[in-house]
Motif scaffolding. Structure first.
Motif, PDB file in Angstrom:
ATOM      1  N   LEU A 267       0.787  -1.226   0.000  1.00  0.00           N
ATOM      2  CA  LEU A 267       0.000   0.000   0.000  1.00  0.00           C
ATOM      3  C   LEU A 267       0.824   1.283   0.000  1.00  0.00           C
ATOM      4  O   LEU A 267       0.267   2.367  -0.183  1.00  0.00           O
ATOM      5  N   GLU A 268       2.134   1.163   0.185  1.00  0.00           N
ATOM      6  CA  GLU A 268       2.929   2.391   0.348  1.00  0.00           C
ATOM      7  C   GLU A 268       2.915   3.276  -0.884  1.00  0.00           C
ATOM      8  O   GLU A 268       3.090   4.504  -0.779  1.00  0.00           O
ATOM      9  N   HIS A 269       2.707   2.693  -2.054  1.00  0.00           N
ATOM     10  CA  HIS A 269       2.717   3.502  -3.276  1.00  0.00           C
ATOM     11  C   HIS A 269       1.322   3.683  -3.888  1.00  0.00           C
ATOM     12  O   HIS A 269       1.190   4.251  -4.964  1.00  0.00           O
ATOM     13  N   GLU A 270       0.294   3.198  -3.197  1.00  0.00           N
ATOM     14  CA  GLU A 270      -1.076   3.398  -3.666  1.00  0.00           C
ATOM     15  C   GLU A 270      -1.458   4.873  -3.495  1.00  0.00           C
ATOM     16  O   GLU A 270      -1.155   5.480  -2.465  1.00  0.00           O
ATOM     17  N   PRO A 271      -2.111   5.473  -4.483  1.00  0.00           N
ATOM     18  CA  PRO A 271      -2.527   6.873  -4.327  1.00  0.00           C
ATOM     19  C   PRO A 271      -3.549   7.026  -3.206  1.00  0.00           C
ATOM     20  O   PRO A 271      -4.518   6.277  -3.147  1.00  0.00           O
ATOM     21  N   ILE A 272      -3.305   7.973  -2.328  1.00  0.00           N
ATOM     22  CA  ILE A 272      -4.205   8.192  -1.191  1.00  0.00           C
ATOM     23  C   ILE A 272      -5.313   9.174  -1.543  1.00  0.00           C
ATOM     24  O   ILE A 272      -6.311   9.279  -0.844  1.00  0.00           O
ATOM     25  N   GLY A 273      -5.155   9.905  -2.653  1.00  0.00           N
ATOM     26  CA  GLY A 273      -6.245  10.756  -3.123  1.00  0.00           C
ATOM     27  C   GLY A 273      -6.437  12.040  -2.332  1.00  0.00           C
ATOM     28  O   GLY A 273      -7.573  12.458  -2.098  1.00  0.00           O
ATOM     29  N   ILE A 274      -5.336  12.664  -1.922  1.00  0.00           N
ATOM     30  CA  ILE A 274      -5.423  13.916  -1.171  1.00  0.00           C
ATOM     31  C   ILE A 274      -4.743  15.027  -1.969  1.00  0.00           C
ATOM     32  O   ILE A 274      -3.642  14.835  -2.500  1.00  0.00           O
ATOM     33  N   ALA A 275      -5.393  16.163  -2.058  1.00  0.00           N
ATOM     34  CA  ALA A 275      -4.816  17.340  -2.708  1.00  0.00           C
ATOM     35  C   ALA A 275      -4.875  18.517  -1.740  1.00  0.00           C
ATOM     36  O   ALA A 275      -5.503  18.450  -0.686  1.00  0.00           O
ATOM     37  N   VAL A 276      -4.214  19.593  -2.124  1.00  0.00           N
ATOM     38  CA  VAL A 276      -4.197  20.820  -1.317  1.00  0.00           C
ATOM     39  C   VAL A 276      -5.009  21.885  -2.033  1.00  0.00           C
ATOM     40  O   VAL A 276      -4.750  22.195  -3.199  1.00  0.00           O
ATOM     41  N   LEU A 277      -6.012  22.428  -1.340  1.00  0.00           N
ATOM     42  CA  LEU A 277      -6.749  23.570  -1.867  1.00  0.00           C
ATOM     43  C   LEU A 277      -6.149  24.833  -1.258  1.00  0.00           C
ATOM     44  O   LEU A 277      -6.231  25.055  -0.050  1.00  0.00           O
ATOM     45  N   SER A 278      -5.510  25.632  -2.105  1.00  0.00           N
ATOM     46  CA  SER A 278      -4.910  26.881  -1.644  1.00  0.00           C
ATOM     47  C   SER A 278      -5.928  28.006  -1.794  1.00  0.00           C
ATOM     48  O   SER A 278      -6.454  28.237  -2.881  1.00  0.00           O
ATOM     49  N   VAL A 279      -6.204  28.687  -0.687  1.00  0.00           N
ATOM     50  CA  VAL A 279      -7.159  29.787  -0.676  1.00  0.00           C
ATOM     51  C   VAL A 279      -6.391  31.063  -0.351  1.00  0.00           C
ATOM     52  O   VAL A 279      -5.704  31.146   0.674  1.00  0.00           O
ATOM     53  N   ALA A 280      -6.492  32.071  -1.216  1.00  0.00           N
ATOM     54  CA  ALA A 280      -5.756  33.324  -1.028  1.00  0.00           C
ATOM     55  C   ALA A 280      -6.665  34.495  -1.378  1.00  0.00           C
ATOM     56  O   ALA A 280      -7.750  34.330  -1.945  1.00  0.00           O
ATOM     57  N   SER A 281      -6.207  35.714  -1.033  1.00  0.00           N
ATOM     58  CA  SER A 281      -7.005  36.897  -1.318  1.00  0.00           C
ATOM     59  C   SER A 281      -6.141  38.140  -1.215  1.00  0.00           C
ATOM     60  O   SER A 281      -5.170  38.193  -0.456  1.00  0.00           O
ATOM     61  N   ASP A 282      -6.520  39.153  -2.001  1.00  0.00           N
ATOM     62  CA  ASP A 282      -5.892  40.468  -1.886  1.00  0.00           C
ATOM     63  C   ASP A 282      -6.583  41.318  -0.821  1.00  0.00           C
ATOM     64  O   ASP A 282      -6.106  42.403  -0.483  1.00  0.00           O
ATOM     65  N   ASP A 283      -7.694  40.823  -0.313  1.00  0.00           N
ATOM     66  CA  ASP A 283      -8.452  41.538   0.718  1.00  0.00           C
ATOM     67  C   ASP A 283      -7.698  41.440   2.040  1.00  0.00           C
ATOM     68  O   ASP A 283      -7.389  40.340   2.508  1.00  0.00           O
ATOM     69  N   ARG A 284      -7.410  42.568   2.652  1.00  0.00           N
ATOM     70  CA  ARG A 284      -6.631  42.538   3.889  1.00  0.00           C
ATOM     71  C   ARG A 284      -7.382  41.877   5.039  1.00  0.00           C
ATOM     72  O   ARG A 284      -6.778  41.483   6.045  1.00  0.00           O
ATOM     73  N   ARG A 285      -8.698  41.702   4.889  1.00  0.00           N
ATOM     74  CA  ARG A 285      -9.462  41.018   5.935  1.00  0.00           C
ATOM     75  C   ARG A 285      -9.172  39.524   5.977  1.00  0.00           C
ATOM     76  O   ARG A 285      -9.627  38.816   6.890  1.00  0.00           O
ATOM     77  N   ILE A 286      -8.410  39.018   5.004  1.00  0.00           N
ATOM     78  CA  ILE A 286      -8.081  37.599   4.979  1.00  0.00           C
ATOM     79  C   ILE A 286      -7.358  37.188   6.261  1.00  0.00           C
ATOM     80  O   ILE A 286      -7.509  36.066   6.756  1.00  0.00           O
ATOM     81  N   GLY A 287      -6.595  38.106   6.828  1.00  0.00           N
ATOM     82  CA  GLY A 287      -5.857  37.814   8.055  1.00  0.00           C
ATOM     83  C   GLY A 287      -6.732  37.648   9.273  1.00  0.00           C
ATOM     84  O   GLY A 287      -6.281  37.150  10.307  1.00  0.00           O
ATOM     85  N   GLU A 288      -7.987  38.060   9.182  1.00  0.00           N
ATOM     86  CA  GLU A 288      -8.914  37.959  10.320  1.00  0.00           C
ATOM     87  C   GLU A 288      -9.693  36.650  10.307  1.00  0.00           C
ATOM     88  O   GLU A 288     -10.406  36.336  11.251  1.00  0.00           O
ATOM     89  N   LEU A 289      -9.574  35.890   9.219  1.00  0.00           N
ATOM     90  CA  LEU A 289     -10.349  34.654   9.101  1.00  0.00           C
ATOM     91  C   LEU A 289      -9.718  33.541   9.933  1.00  0.00           C
ATOM     92  O   LEU A 289      -8.494  33.451  10.069  1.00  0.00           O
ATOM     93  N   ASP A 290     -10.578  32.689  10.481  1.00  0.00           N
ATOM     94  CA  ASP A 290     -10.076  31.576  11.273  1.00  0.00           C
ATOM     95  C   ASP A 290     -10.553  30.241  10.702  1.00  0.00           C
ATOM     96  O   ASP A 290     -11.216  30.183   9.659  1.00  0.00           O
ATOM     97  N   HIS A 291     -10.210  29.179  11.402  1.00  0.00           N
ATOM     98  CA  HIS A 291     -10.544  27.815  10.975  1.00  0.00           C
ATOM     99  C   HIS A 291     -12.027  27.671  10.688  1.00  0.00           C
ATOM    100  O   HIS A 291     -12.442  27.099   9.668  1.00  0.00           O
ATOM    101  N   GLY A 292     -12.861  28.202  11.578  1.00  0.00           N
ATOM    102  CA  GLY A 292     -14.303  28.084  11.415  1.00  0.00           C
ATOM    103  C   GLY A 292     -14.826  28.793  10.181  1.00  0.00           C
ATOM    104  O   GLY A 292     -15.785  28.327   9.544  1.00  0.00           O
ATOM    105  N   ASP A 293     -14.213  29.916   9.839  1.00  0.00           N
ATOM    106  CA  ASP A 293     -14.640  30.645   8.640  1.00  0.00           C
ATOM    107  C   ASP A 293     -14.393  29.824   7.376  1.00  0.00           C
ATOM    108  O   ASP A 293     -15.264  29.730   6.497  1.00  0.00           O
ATOM    109  N   TYR A 294     -13.196  29.257   7.284  1.00  0.00           N
ATOM    110  CA  TYR A 294     -12.863  28.464   6.091  1.00  0.00           C
ATOM    111  C   TYR A 294     -13.708  27.194   6.021  1.00  0.00           C
ATOM    112  O   TYR A 294     -14.241  26.845   4.956  1.00  0.00           O
ATOM    113  N   LEU A 295     -13.832  26.500   7.145  1.00  0.00           N
ATOM    114  CA  LEU A 295     -14.616  25.273   7.149  1.00  0.00           C
ATOM    115  C   LEU A 295     -16.084  25.575   6.820  1.00  0.00           C
ATOM    116  O   LEU A 295     -16.714  24.851   6.036  1.00  0.00           O
TER     117      LEU A 295
END
Length: 261
Positions: A83-111
């Motif tokens: 199983l070590e080389h079987e694809p696990i099927g996980i990717a990374v979703l990168s979320v970004a913004s030019d809005d300076r309020r992005i720094g105020e967001l927390d885990h609950g906001d994204y989820l």
């Protein structure tokens, strides 16, 4: 395995998952199937690990995309299948913004933004929140959908990109530590101080099944906590018992806890 033995060490609320997990194990052993699950929380991963260990012909791999991942996908397969080389099927979703309020967001906001698109929690792994955005571990099969539809988190407009796992920018979990003084290590006593609620207000949520210790539902307010236990109370957050630091002259227990922030 007799049904009563299958459930012996699990909470009644966990029976539906125990049934599903045991079916995965049996199908791997008897029909040589390979099953890739959605993301499991640590309690579910423990249940699956326990059941897989009961069958000598089954192999199991758990992977959350990073060494310290809390939520992990699993591969259940016949024991002869590497199983070590079987694809696990996980990717990374990168979320970004030019809005300076992005720094105020927390885990609950994204989820909340992800779930608001109709995505099941089981399709989302750990979230790594930074001041300039978030890297969310996701099931790769929903990557295109999220890249197309996630355009706002709370009040901030965002852009998204799906990245491979090796591009993950991991953020270590932070704990806000404090020392509390309690009469005993009872769940209701420690939790009432940790969440700053009266003992009377903490008992009802525990008894109604809203409290988990190490991701297992605990309904007994007198349950004795130990070092290393992670306690979550729906609607209030969670904390970890870091250390029991002895007894004061007045006979109370000093307990160091860390609240997840």
């Amino acid at each position: 395995m007799p049904q009563q033995d299958l459930y012996a060490h699990f909470h009644p609320d966990e029976r539906a998952f125990v049934d599903r997990a045991w079916e995965w194990v049996q199908r791997a052993a008897e029909y040589h199937e390979v099953r890739r699950t959605d993301f499991l929380d640590p309690r579910q991963a423990h249940i699956l690990f326990t059941l897989a260990n009961r069958h000598p012909d089954v192999a199991l791999r758990l992977d959350g995309g990073s060494p310290d991942a809390e939520r992990r996908r699993s591969l259940v397969a016949p024991d002869y299948r590497p199983l070590e080389h079987e694809p696990i099927g996980i990717a990374v979703l990168s979320v970004a913004s030019d809005d300076r309020r992005i720094g105020e967001l927390d885990h609950g906001d994204y989820l909340g933004a992800l779930l608001g698109l109709g995505i099941k929690r089981e399709k989302i792994g750990d979230l790594h929140v930074r001041e300039d955005g978030c890297h969310a571990l996701i099931a790769e099969e929903i990557g295109d959908f999220l890249r197309t539809h996630l355009r706002q988190v709370h009040r901030a407009e965002v852009s998204t990109e799906v990245l491979p796992l090796d591009r993950l920018r991991e953020v270590k979990t932070e704990l806000e530590e404090s020392v509390i003084s309690v009469a005993s290590m009872r769940l209701d006593g420690v939790a009432s101080d940790a969440f700053r609620l009266s003992r009377s207000k903490i008992v009802d949520p525990i008894r109604s099944g809203r409290c988990r210790v190490n991701w297992k539902t605990v309904e007994d307010p007198s349950y004795a906590l130990r070092e290393g236990d992670v306690v979550s109370l729906k609607g209030f957050g969670r904390f970890k018992v870091l250390a029991a630091e002895g007894v004061s002259k007045s006979g109370r227990n000093r307990v160091r806890i860390g609240k997840f922030v």
